[in-house]
Enzyme design. Structure first.
Site, PDB file in Angstrom:
ATOM      1  N   LYS A  14      -1.576  -3.560   1.457  1.00 43.63           N
ATOM      2  CA  LYS A  14      -0.991  -3.766   0.133  1.00 43.63           C
ATOM      3  C   LYS A  14      -0.879  -5.252  -0.219  1.00 43.63           C
ATOM      4  O   LYS A  14      -0.895  -5.615  -1.388  1.00 43.63           O
ATOM      5  CB  LYS A  14       0.396  -3.129   0.051  1.00 43.63           C
TER       6      LYS A  14
HETATM    7  C1  LIG Z   1      -0.390   2.597   1.039  1.00 37.75           C
HETATM    8  C2  LIG Z   1      -1.000   2.888   2.342  1.00 37.75           C
HETATM    9  C3  LIG Z   1      -1.994   3.859   2.461  1.00 37.75           C
HETATM   10  C4  LIG Z   1      -2.439   4.713   1.299  1.00 37.75           C
HETATM   11  O1  LIG Z   1      -3.071   3.970   0.289  1.00 37.75           O
HETATM   12  P1  LIG Z   1      -3.238   4.594  -1.173  1.00 37.75           P
HETATM   13  O2  LIG Z   1      -3.754   3.488  -2.004  1.00 37.75           O
HETATM   14  O3  LIG Z   1      -1.867   5.036  -1.600  1.00 37.75           O
HETATM   15  O4  LIG Z   1      -4.166   5.742  -1.059  1.00 37.75           O
HETATM   16  C5  LIG Z   1      -2.583   4.046   3.704  1.00 37.75           C
HETATM   17  N1  LIG Z   1      -2.188   3.335   4.778  1.00 37.75           N
HETATM   18  C6  LIG Z   1      -1.236   2.387   4.700  1.00 37.75           C
HETATM   19  C7  LIG Z   1      -0.836   1.656   5.916  1.00 37.75           C
HETATM   20  C8  LIG Z   1      -0.616   2.129   3.480  1.00 37.75           C
HETATM   21  O5  LIG Z   1       0.319   1.187   3.399  1.00 37.75           O
END
Ligand SMILES: *Cc1c(COP(=O)(O)O)cnc(C)c1O
Length: 455
Positions: free
Chosen positions: A98
């Site tokens: 993120k």
């Molecule tokens: C947010 C997240 C996901 C999922 O990503 P999306 O964009 O919501 O599909 C998978 N793994 C981790 C570690 C995350 O933080």
């Protein structure tokens, strides 16, 4: 609307998601020109195709500042074994992918708000990683306050510490009695009340924010450039641990822009609404009671907001068909795309599968035994499912979405080892925590925001 307007609005005025009016196109010659660029330079090129209202020099300054907080290379692409490489998206301050989009968002928000002479109260919901990435990207910014809802008792100790240890006055942690989808519903309710939204300058940095989707498109190009050479448009496949469908949607956008992507391999955990959808064409969001707390908690999502953007492409950008499907969903129904299911793979490259707790542990162990590397549980879901979709001669890139330190409990279960935390992370675990507990109640949340919002 312009890119800056979409950034500030979050949702479109009709409650739908903003999409690019036209998908920008990148040809093979341009791709080759991009091969020598640094990550920040590549980000300027890719984001510049969407953010046409921001002067190129300003954009370049933002991408440099956003990715300066990462080590070098910003996104390491490393081989795991003969079949699979990992795209390292977790080198940022909160050890999850993120950060890749959120650090850019922090820069472009500050820039845009300053130009507009405005402020924003970011209202968001997190299953763990979005919230901490947002708070670390926005803490201390003058024109932004953050109101971040998280599900009480559903995050790891590390995730909680990462968010709740932040003591900047502009960051408000709110623990809701409920699961992630309850948090997201509260956000939708308040953001859907346009009077309240405008009176309090509410904005979103969830993955429904188009700026985040576009910032994530960059690393698909980066991954492709690192996994191929100059000898022509070789296809690669990407496997993506998926929750809210934001990350893999960015991969779809890259593919629609002309990047040679063979397969987009969608990995879910036991909360496999999306796997069911991609295998059958039936989209049946589940309620809180049917959402399990798993050992890949950031994927514990049973209603994937960003799917709407795929459906929009699937139905030939006919918004009225999206509206009809989402009206049916709003009434507690399901959306039936079984008639087009064959096109998901054929036209758009999607394949999917479900990974379980046992698969996760077995994959963490197998990777550790074969390579000495420790991968986190979400990445393990990606690796487990990537192995089911290998094609001869097509590199498989698994997106590493978090570092294992974030989910030490599961690593202990899989390998019997306690991961050492770096000094600064240990201090964070011990720091005092700042969080307000609220019921799953929109009225309480309104009052809290009225009291603490920037004006
Ligand atoms: C947010 C997240 C996901 C999922 O990503 P999306 O964009 O919501 O599909 C998978 N793994 C981790 C570690 C995350 O933080």
């Amino acid at each position: 609307m312009s890119y800056s307007e979409a950034l500030l609005e979050g949702l479109a005025p009709d409650g739908g998601l903003a999409v690019p009016a036209e998908m920008p196109q990148v040809d093979a010659a341009t791709l080759e020109r991009w091969r020598a660029l640094s990550y920040a330079e590549l980000a300027t090129e890719v984001l510049g195709l969407f953010a046409t209202d921001i002067p190129r020099d300003d954009l370049a300054g933002m991408t440099v500042r956003a990715y300066a907080v990462f080590p070098r290379p910003v996104v390491p692409v490393r081989r795991l074994d003969a079949d699979i490489s990992l795209v390292g998206l977790s080198e940022g301050p909160t050890l999850a992918f993120k950060d890749m989009a959120m650090q850019f968002l922090g820069q472009v928000l500050e820039y845009t708000l300053e130009r507009a002479g405005s402020v924003m109260n970011v209202l968001g919901a997190t299953s763990g990683d979005t919230g901490s990435a947002a708070e670390h990207a926005l803490r201390g910014k003058e024109r932004v306050a953050v109101f971040m809802l998280s599900p009480q008792g559903r995050m790891s100790a590390f995730q909680r510490a990462q968010m709740y240890s932040i003591d900047d006055a502009n960051v408000h942690n709110i623990a809701v009695e409920g699961v992630f989808d309850d948090c997201q519903n509260l956000v939708k309710e308040l953001a859907g009340d346009l009077d309240f939204k405008h009176a309090h300058h509410l904005g979103a940095v969830n993955s429904i924010n188009l700026a985040r989707i576009t910032a994530q498109v960059v690393y698909y190009f980066w991954g492709w450039l690192r996994a191929t050479d100059e000898t022509g448009a070789q296809p690669v496949s990407f496997a993506v641990p998926t929750g809210n469908f934001g990350n893999i949607l960015s991969g779809l956008y890259a593919r629609l822009m002309g990047l040679p992507v063979h397969r987009l391999v969608l990995a879910t955990n036991e909360n496999n609404v999306l796997d069911e959808f991609f295998r059958t064409g039936m989209y049946r969001p589940r309620g809180a009671a049917d959402t399990h707390a798993t050992s890949s908690p950031s994927m514990d999502i049973s209603k994937a907001s960003n799917l709407e953007r795929f459906i929009f492409e699937l139905v030939g950008r006919d918004a009225s068909r999206v509206v009809a499907a989402w009206d049916a969903l709003a009434d507690g129904g399901e959306a039936d795309f079984s008639g087009e299911q064959a096109r998901f793979g054929e036209e758009f490259g999607f394949v999917s599968a479900t990974s379980t707790h046992a698969d996760r542990l077995a994959t963490i162990r197998a990777v550790h035994e074969a390579t000495g590397e420790i991968i986190d549980p979400h990445t393990a879901d990606g690796v487990a499912i990537a192995r089911q979709h290998l094609d001869d001669g097509v590199p498989m890139l698994v997106l590493e979405t978090a570092k294992p330190q974030k989910f030490a409990e599961t690593i202990q279960e899989a390998l019997g080892v306690d991961l050492d935390l770096p000094e600064d992370q240990r201090a964070m675990m011990d720091a005092p925590q700042h969080v307000t507990e609220l019921a799953d109640d929109a009225a309480e949340l309104r009052t809290f925001i009225e009291r603490h919002a920037l004006r």
